[in-house]
Design a protein around this motif. Structure first.
Motif, PDB file in Angstrom:
ATOM      1  N   CYS A 135       0.731  -1.220   0.009  1.00 18.43           N
ATOM      2  CA  CYS A 135      -0.139   0.123  -0.043  1.00 18.43           C
ATOM      3  C   CYS A 135       0.881   1.193   0.057  1.00 18.43           C
ATOM      4  O   CYS A 135       1.434   1.605   0.970  1.00 18.43           O
ATOM      5  CB  CYS A 135      -0.786   0.031   1.437  1.00 18.43           C
ATOM      6  SG  CYS A 135      -2.296   1.485   1.301  1.00 18.43           S
ATOM      7  N   ARG A 136       1.339   1.843  -1.065  1.00 20.51           N
ATOM      8  CA  ARG A 136       2.205   2.948  -1.479  1.00 20.51           C
ATOM      9  C   ARG A 136       2.022   3.527  -2.480  1.00 20.51           C
ATOM     10  O   ARG A 136       1.384   3.168  -3.479  1.00 20.51           O
ATOM     11  CB  ARG A 136       3.656   2.342  -1.181  1.00 20.51           C
ATOM     12  CG  ARG A 136       4.073   1.500  -2.321  1.00 20.51           C
ATOM     13  CD  ARG A 136       5.489   1.230  -1.954  1.00 20.51           C
ATOM     14  NE  ARG A 136       5.992   0.171  -2.622  1.00 20.51           N
ATOM     15  CZ  ARG A 136       6.523  -0.081  -3.994  1.00 20.51           C
ATOM     16  NH1 ARG A 136       6.339   1.227  -4.668  1.00 20.51           N
ATOM     17  NH2 ARG A 136       6.998  -1.061  -4.395  1.00 20.51           N
ATOM     18  N   ASN A 137       2.668   4.834  -2.575  1.00 23.53           N
ATOM     19  CA  ASN A 137       2.496   5.683  -3.808  1.00 23.53           C
ATOM     20  C   ASN A 137       3.681   5.146  -4.907  1.00 23.53           C
ATOM     21  O   ASN A 137       4.372   4.601  -4.213  1.00 23.53           O
ATOM     22  CB  ASN A 137       2.428   7.155  -3.593  1.00 23.53           C
ATOM     23  CG  ASN A 137       1.312   7.583  -2.861  1.00 23.53           C
ATOM     24  OD1 ASN A 137       0.144   6.918  -2.890  1.00 23.53           O
ATOM     25  ND2 ASN A 137       1.465   8.620  -2.270  1.00 23.53           N
ATOM     26  N   GLY A 146       0.816   0.573  -8.766  1.00 26.53           N
ATOM     27  CA  GLY A 146       0.230  -0.403  -9.145  1.00 26.53           C
ATOM     28  C   GLY A 146       0.387  -1.583  -8.109  1.00 26.53           C
ATOM     29  O   GLY A 146      -0.439  -2.456  -7.948  1.00 26.53           O
ATOM     30  N   HIS A 147       1.184  -1.485  -6.984  1.00 28.01           N
ATOM     31  CA  HIS A 147       1.479  -2.283  -5.979  1.00 28.01           C
ATOM     32  C   HIS A 147       0.441  -2.203  -4.938  1.00 28.01           C
ATOM     33  O   HIS A 147       0.017  -3.179  -4.286  1.00 28.01           O
ATOM     34  CB  HIS A 147       2.662  -2.122  -5.295  1.00 28.01           C
ATOM     35  CG  HIS A 147       3.949  -2.512  -6.152  1.00 28.01           C
ATOM     36  ND1 HIS A 147       4.223  -3.921  -6.303  1.00 28.01           N
ATOM     37  CD2 HIS A 147       4.912  -2.051  -6.934  1.00 28.01           C
ATOM     38  CE1 HIS A 147       5.136  -4.103  -7.129  1.00 28.01           C
ATOM     39  NE2 HIS A 147       5.685  -3.042  -7.481  1.00 28.01           N
ATOM     40  N   ALA A 148      -0.092  -1.010  -4.950  1.00 23.67           N
ATOM     41  CA  ALA A 148      -1.192  -0.850  -3.916  1.00 23.67           C
ATOM     42  C   ALA A 148      -2.498  -1.541  -4.370  1.00 23.67           C
ATOM     43  O   ALA A 148      -3.547  -1.816  -3.254  1.00 23.67           O
ATOM     44  CB  ALA A 148      -1.628   0.727  -4.062  1.00 23.67           C
ATOM     45  N   ILE A 153       4.291  -6.862 -10.030  1.00 26.25           N
ATOM     46  CA  ILE A 153       5.287  -7.740  -9.628  1.00 26.25           C
ATOM     47  C   ILE A 153       6.679  -7.302  -9.648  1.00 26.25           C
ATOM     48  O   ILE A 153       7.197  -6.636 -10.659  1.00 26.25           O
ATOM     49  CB  ILE A 153       5.230  -9.095 -10.199  1.00 26.25           C
ATOM     50  CG1 ILE A 153       3.953  -9.580 -10.037  1.00 26.25           C
ATOM     51  CG2 ILE A 153       6.105 -10.200  -9.944  1.00 26.25           C
ATOM     52  CD1 ILE A 153       3.823 -10.941 -10.714  1.00 26.25           C
ATOM     53  N   ASP A 154       7.355  -7.293  -8.574  1.00 26.24           N
ATOM     54  CA  ASP A 154       8.898  -6.889  -8.681  1.00 26.24           C
ATOM     55  C   ASP A 154       9.380  -8.139  -8.843  1.00 26.24           C
ATOM     56  O   ASP A 154       9.956  -8.792  -7.851  1.00 26.24           O
ATOM     57  CB  ASP A 154       9.404  -5.876  -7.585  1.00 26.24           C
ATOM     58  CG  ASP A 154       8.542  -4.469  -7.660  1.00 26.24           C
ATOM     59  OD1 ASP A 154       8.306  -3.963  -8.680  1.00 26.24           O
ATOM     60  OD2 ASP A 154       8.523  -4.070  -6.459  1.00 26.24           O
ATOM     61  N   VAL A 155      10.524  -8.201 -10.011  1.00 29.07           N
ATOM     62  CA  VAL A 155      11.121  -9.532 -10.279  1.00 29.07           C
ATOM     63  C   VAL A 155      12.863  -8.986 -10.000  1.00 29.07           C
ATOM     64  O   VAL A 155      13.393  -8.264 -10.598  1.00 29.07           O
ATOM     65  CB  VAL A 155      11.080  -9.799 -11.694  1.00 29.07           C
ATOM     66  CG1 VAL A 155      12.015 -11.208 -11.936  1.00 29.07           C
ATOM     67  CG2 VAL A 155       9.511 -10.453 -11.801  1.00 29.07           C
ATOM     68  N   ASN A 208      17.655  -2.932  -9.057  1.00 27.92           N
ATOM     69  CA  ASN A 208      17.705  -4.189  -8.563  1.00 27.92           C
ATOM     70  C   ASN A 208      16.507  -5.132  -8.844  1.00 27.92           C
ATOM     71  O   ASN A 208      16.305  -6.366  -8.389  1.00 27.92           O
ATOM     72  CB  ASN A 208      17.886  -4.332  -7.072  1.00 27.92           C
ATOM     73  CG  ASN A 208      16.676  -3.517  -6.066  1.00 27.92           C
ATOM     74  OD1 ASN A 208      15.886  -3.097  -6.724  1.00 27.92           O
ATOM     75  ND2 ASN A 208      16.895  -3.768  -4.990  1.00 27.92           N
ATOM     76  N   HIS A 209      15.477  -4.456  -9.732  1.00 25.59           N
ATOM     77  CA  HIS A 209      14.402  -5.475 -10.129  1.00 25.59           C
ATOM     78  C   HIS A 209      13.724  -4.890 -11.345  1.00 25.59           C
ATOM     79  O   HIS A 209      14.020  -3.840 -11.804  1.00 25.59           O
ATOM     80  CB  HIS A 209      13.293  -5.584  -8.858  1.00 25.59           C
ATOM     81  CG  HIS A 209      12.565  -4.136  -8.704  1.00 25.59           C
ATOM     82  ND1 HIS A 209      13.403  -2.918  -8.135  1.00 25.59           N
ATOM     83  CD2 HIS A 209      11.572  -3.599  -9.170  1.00 25.59           C
ATOM     84  CE1 HIS A 209      12.382  -2.093  -7.747  1.00 25.59           C
ATOM     85  NE2 HIS A 209      11.584  -2.199  -8.527  1.00 25.59           N
ATOM     86  N   PHE A 210      13.069  -5.764 -11.812  1.00 20.45           N
ATOM     87  CA  PHE A 210      11.906  -5.314 -12.820  1.00 20.45           C
ATOM     88  C   PHE A 210      10.863  -4.979 -12.441  1.00 20.45           C
ATOM     89  O   PHE A 210      10.110  -5.871 -11.496  1.00 20.45           O
ATOM     90  CB  PHE A 210      11.955  -6.400 -14.055  1.00 20.45           C
ATOM     91  CG  PHE A 210      13.210  -6.792 -14.787  1.00 20.45           C
ATOM     92  CD1 PHE A 210      14.292  -5.629 -15.147  1.00 20.45           C
ATOM     93  CD2 PHE A 210      13.407  -7.926 -15.252  1.00 20.45           C
ATOM     94  CE1 PHE A 210      15.336  -6.088 -15.626  1.00 20.45           C
ATOM     95  CE2 PHE A 210      14.378  -8.481 -15.975  1.00 20.45           C
ATOM     96  CZ  PHE A 210      15.372  -7.510 -16.158  1.00 20.45           C
ATOM     97  N   HIS A 211      10.067  -3.953 -12.739  1.00 16.87           N
ATOM     98  CA  HIS A 211       8.728  -3.480 -12.167  1.00 16.87           C
ATOM     99  C   HIS A 211       7.884  -3.983 -13.351  1.00 16.87           C
ATOM    100  O   HIS A 211       8.021  -3.539 -14.629  1.00 16.87           O
ATOM    101  CB  HIS A 211       8.458  -2.186 -11.697  1.00 16.87           C
ATOM    102  CG  HIS A 211       7.003  -1.986 -11.616  1.00 16.87           C
ATOM    103  ND1 HIS A 211       6.732  -1.655 -10.251  1.00 16.87           N
ATOM    104  CD2 HIS A 211       6.128  -1.470 -12.540  1.00 16.87           C
ATOM    105  CE1 HIS A 211       5.256  -1.326 -10.445  1.00 16.87           C
ATOM    106  NE2 HIS A 211       5.022  -1.094 -11.832  1.00 16.87           N
ATOM    107  N   LEU A 212       6.967  -5.057 -13.042  1.00 16.22           N
ATOM    108  CA  LEU A 212       5.911  -5.477 -14.360  1.00 16.22           C
ATOM    109  C   LEU A 212       4.507  -5.554 -13.819  1.00 16.22           C
ATOM    110  O   LEU A 212       4.070  -5.890 -12.681  1.00 16.22           O
ATOM    111  CB  LEU A 212       6.248  -7.084 -14.402  1.00 16.22           C
ATOM    112  CG  LEU A 212       7.857  -7.646 -14.552  1.00 16.22           C
ATOM    113  CD1 LEU A 212       7.887  -8.974 -14.769  1.00 16.22           C
ATOM    114  CD2 LEU A 212       8.379  -6.830 -15.834  1.00 16.22           C
TER     115      LEU A 212
END
Ligand SMILES: [Zn+2]
Length: 221
Positions: A135-137, A146-148, A153-155, A208-212
């Motif tokens: 739950c964040r901006n 989109g995570h909210a 997904i952060d790979v 350190n990750h891909f945001h998908l």
């Protein structure tokens, strides 16, 4: 070879929930171990059917609203994905929307696994993540991430059948030429399947990750 498809009976149960009213004398059946999912909307039912046909191993998660525009609605818990001839495990992942899950399943099979075999000579056995729901901006904005809504997904890395572990942080710049090429190929193939794909080239927050995220946008960085 393991082909696990225990989701179809569940879908049949869900169909029953929509088509037939529950008997009025039925007692509530709420247990912590097996929550009853909300009756799915038609598009969600179609999505769950697609995810099942992709031979993903998953469990639908009960809809939840947390306030502050944060929710996990229409999500599943992905246990594993099946590629052409093997099972890929996924670590660190909580509830993910069905739309992002289907894009993720297709990417794992046709993007990551095939690139691993063609470029690195070994199949994919595991995808490591930093999770989905949070739950964040979006950093530095007043806009919900989109995570909210568990739509992203952060790979962070990949484990291959030969034991190699390739991470975005270590290998995007520091890996062998083949490992660096592999990471760029799977990033580019994610751009074809997700609306938003962000990686180390976007900003330091993604080193350190891909945001998908299957958000219908067309944003590939
Ligand atoms: Zn992210």
């Amino acid at each position: 070879m393991r082909r696990i498809l225990f989701t179809l009976p569940l879908l049949a149960v869900l169909s029953g929930c929509i088509d037939r009213p529950a008997p009025s004398n039925r007692r509530p059946n709420h247990t912590a171990s097996r929550p009853r999912p909300s009756p799915p909307r038609p598009e969600l039912r179609q999505c769950l059917s697609t995810l099942s046909a992709q031979q993903a191993v998953f469990t639908p998660v009960e809809d939840r609203w947390y306030g502050n525009a944060c929710s996990t609605v229409g999500t599943v818990k992905l246990a594993a994905l099946n590629t052409d001839d093997a099972t890929v495990t996924v670590s660190g992942l909580g509830p993910v929307t069905c739309a992002t899950s289907t894009a993720f399943a297709g990417w794992a099979r046709y993007g990551v696994d095939r690139a691993a075999q063609q470029i690195l000579g070994s199949r994919l056995v595991k995808i490591e993540t930093f999770g989905s729901y949070s739950c964040r901006n979006v950093a530095g904005t007043a806009r919900r991430s989109g995570h909210a809504s568990a739509n992203a997904i952060d790979v962070s890395g990949f484990v291959l059948g030969d034991g190699r572990r390739i991470t975005v942080l270590q290998d995007w710049n520091g890996g062998t030429p083949a490992e660096r090429r592999f990471l760029r190929v799977v990033h580019d193939s994610a751009c074809k399947r997700f609306g938003t794909t962000l990686g180390p080239q976007y900003n330091a927050a993604h080193e350190n990750h891909f945001h998908l995220e299957a958000d219908g946008a067309d944003f590939c960085r």
